[in-house]
Design an enzyme around this catalytic site. Structure first.
Site, short mmCIF file in Angstrom:
data_model
loop_
_atom_site.label_atom_id
_atom_site.label_comp_id
_atom_site.label_asym_id
_atom_site.label_seq_id
_atom_site.Cartn_x
_atom_site.Cartn_y
_atom_site.Cartn_z
N GLU A 9 0.80 -1.06 -0.17
CA GLU A 9 0.08 -0.05 -0.05
C GLU A 9 0.92 1.25 -0.15
O GLU A 9 0.46 2.24 -0.39
CB GLU A 9 -1.05 -0.08 1.05
CG GLU A 9 -2.09 -1.06 0.90
CD GLU A 9 -2.84 -1.30 2.11
OE1 GLU A 9 -4.01 -1.68 2.15
OE2 GLU A 9 -2.48 -1.31 3.28
N MET A 25 -9.33 -3.55 8.24
CA MET A 25 -8.78 -3.93 9.42
C MET A 25 -8.19 -2.70 10.13
O MET A 25 -7.47 -2.91 11.12
CB MET A 25 -7.94 -5.02 9.30
CG MET A 25 -8.76 -6.38 8.66
SD MET A 25 -7.61 -7.70 8.20
CE MET A 25 -7.55 -8.21 9.82
N GLU A 26 -8.11 -1.54 9.56
CA GLU A 26 -7.48 -0.30 10.22
C GLU A 26 -7.84 0.86 10.18
O GLU A 26 -7.55 1.88 11.26
CB GLU A 26 -5.99 -0.21 9.60
CG GLU A 26 -5.14 -1.27 9.19
CD GLU A 26 -5.26 -2.36 8.28
OE1 GLU A 26 -6.18 -2.11 7.50
OE2 GLU A 26 -5.02 -3.49 8.34
N ASP A 45 -11.54 -6.74 -3.11
CA ASP A 45 -12.54 -8.03 -3.04
C ASP A 45 -14.04 -7.71 -2.49
O ASP A 45 -14.37 -6.55 -2.17
CB ASP A 45 -11.98 -9.10 -2.09
CG ASP A 45 -11.73 -8.52 -0.71
OD1 ASP A 45 -10.66 -8.08 -0.41
OD2 ASP A 45 -12.72 -8.67 0.14
N1 SAH Z 1 -2.97 -11.71 2.08
C1 SAH Z 1 -2.24 -10.91 3.69
C2 SAH Z 1 -3.43 -10.65 4.72
C3 SAH Z 1 -4.35 -9.56 4.17
S1 SAH Z 1 -5.42 -8.94 5.43
C4 SAH Z 1 -1.33 -11.94 4.24
O1 SAH Z 1 -1.16 -13.05 3.75
O2 SAH Z 1 -0.41 -11.44 4.88
C5 SAH Z 1 -6.50 -7.86 4.39
C6 SAH Z 1 -5.77 -6.42 4.33
O3 SAH Z 1 -6.68 -5.66 3.24
C7 SAH Z 1 -6.07 -5.58 5.55
O4 SAH Z 1 -5.06 -4.67 5.95
C8 SAH Z 1 -7.56 -5.02 5.36
O5 SAH Z 1 -7.59 -3.66 5.85
C9 SAH Z 1 -7.65 -5.17 3.86
N2 SAH Z 1 -8.94 -5.77 3.59
C10 SAH Z 1 -9.18 -6.00 2.15
N3 SAH Z 1 -10.29 -6.80 1.84
C11 SAH Z 1 -10.63 -7.17 3.11
C12 SAH Z 1 -11.59 -8.13 3.90
N4 SAH Z 1 -12.51 -8.52 2.94
N5 SAH Z 1 -11.80 -8.21 5.12
C13 SAH Z 1 -10.90 -7.46 5.79
N6 SAH Z 1 -10.02 -6.77 5.32
C14 SAH Z 1 -9.85 -6.60 4.18
#
Ligand code: SAH
Length: 229
Positions: free
Chosen positions: A12, A172-173, A196
């Protein structure tokens, strides 16, 4: 003016660091902070790591240790609103914590005593965003963003968040950053590009669209920086 630009994940802020060229790196509280000048402002840039705790720590550090005067968050989110498709941008009008739950004591979801169920974002930063969107001929959705320490890939959880908070997107933030900025009296702006739809396909779509959506959001934020007075 010293502006904080924050993301949660390296992807990001990578397009932002590429754009600014030279920067100074400082390590603090288990994280790296990148300082530079851009668009007539001093910037401090960082990614926090995922979730509410890390993002609150990074936001507070940018403000208290680096002297940031305004907070801009750029990142990706899952869509709730049917108006939002992958790559679309949404700015938060207000944010809530969908996983904060002391309803057993009769309180509403997302509320704790002396807190608030929703935190508003800054009007003048939203105005700058609307101006940029107009100039770029981009449709910018405004709405409620719900934050929690969960990757939502479940239609039932998604519907709960939509119905409980009238939310348009989830991540998530955002709300944790907004709570910190509200407490420290710093204007906050939260921008997300959709990666997504927070449904069964969410983890697959997320991986496929993370880089492209993160860049859409980062490019927009950098246009805003040049316009902030
Ligand atoms: N693929 C990453 C984890 C991503 S968590 C890993 O394996 O390390 C998702 C991140 O994108 C978080 O920072 C959140 O803010 C955002 N995000 C995007 N889509 C989301 C969803 N469906 N639910 C929660 N957070 C989402």
């Amino acid at each position: 003016m010293k502006l904080a630009i924050m993301g949660a994940m390296p992807e990001e802020i990578a397009p932002i660091l590429e754009r600014v060229g030279d920067y100074k790196v400082t390590k603090r509280a288990g994280n790296s902070y990148y300082e530079c000048s851009f668009g007539g402002h001093e910037l401090v840039i960082a990614y926090s790591k995922i979730g509410k705790v890390f993002s609150a720590l990074t936001a507070a550090t940018m403000i208290e240790s680096f002297g940031a005067q305004k907070m801009l968050f750029s990142g990706v989110a899952g869509a709730i609103s049917k108006d939002l498709s992958v790559g679309d941008l949404i700015i938060a009008t207000r944010l809530c914590q969908h996983d904060l739950d002391i309803t057993a004591f009769g309180h509403p979801h997302g509320f704790v005593p002396e807190g608030a169920q929703f935190i508003d974002t800054d009007d003048s930063l939203k105005d700058v965003a609307l101006q940029v969107a107009k100039e770029m001929d981009i449709v910018l959705k405004e709405g409620v963003i719900a934050t929690g320490d969960q990757f939502v890939a479940d239609p039932v959880r998604k519907r709960f968040i939509e119905e409980t908070f009238n939310a348009d997107a989830l991540e998530m933030e955002g709300a944790s950053v907004a709570v910190v900025c509200d407490a420290l009296d710093i204007p906050v702006f939260i921008l997300r590009a959709i990666s997504d739809a927070a449904d069964m396909d969410a983890s697959f779509d997320f991986d496929a669209f993370l880089d492209s959506s993160a860049k859409v959001s980062a490019d927009f934020i950098m246009k805003m920086v040049e316009k902030i007075a």
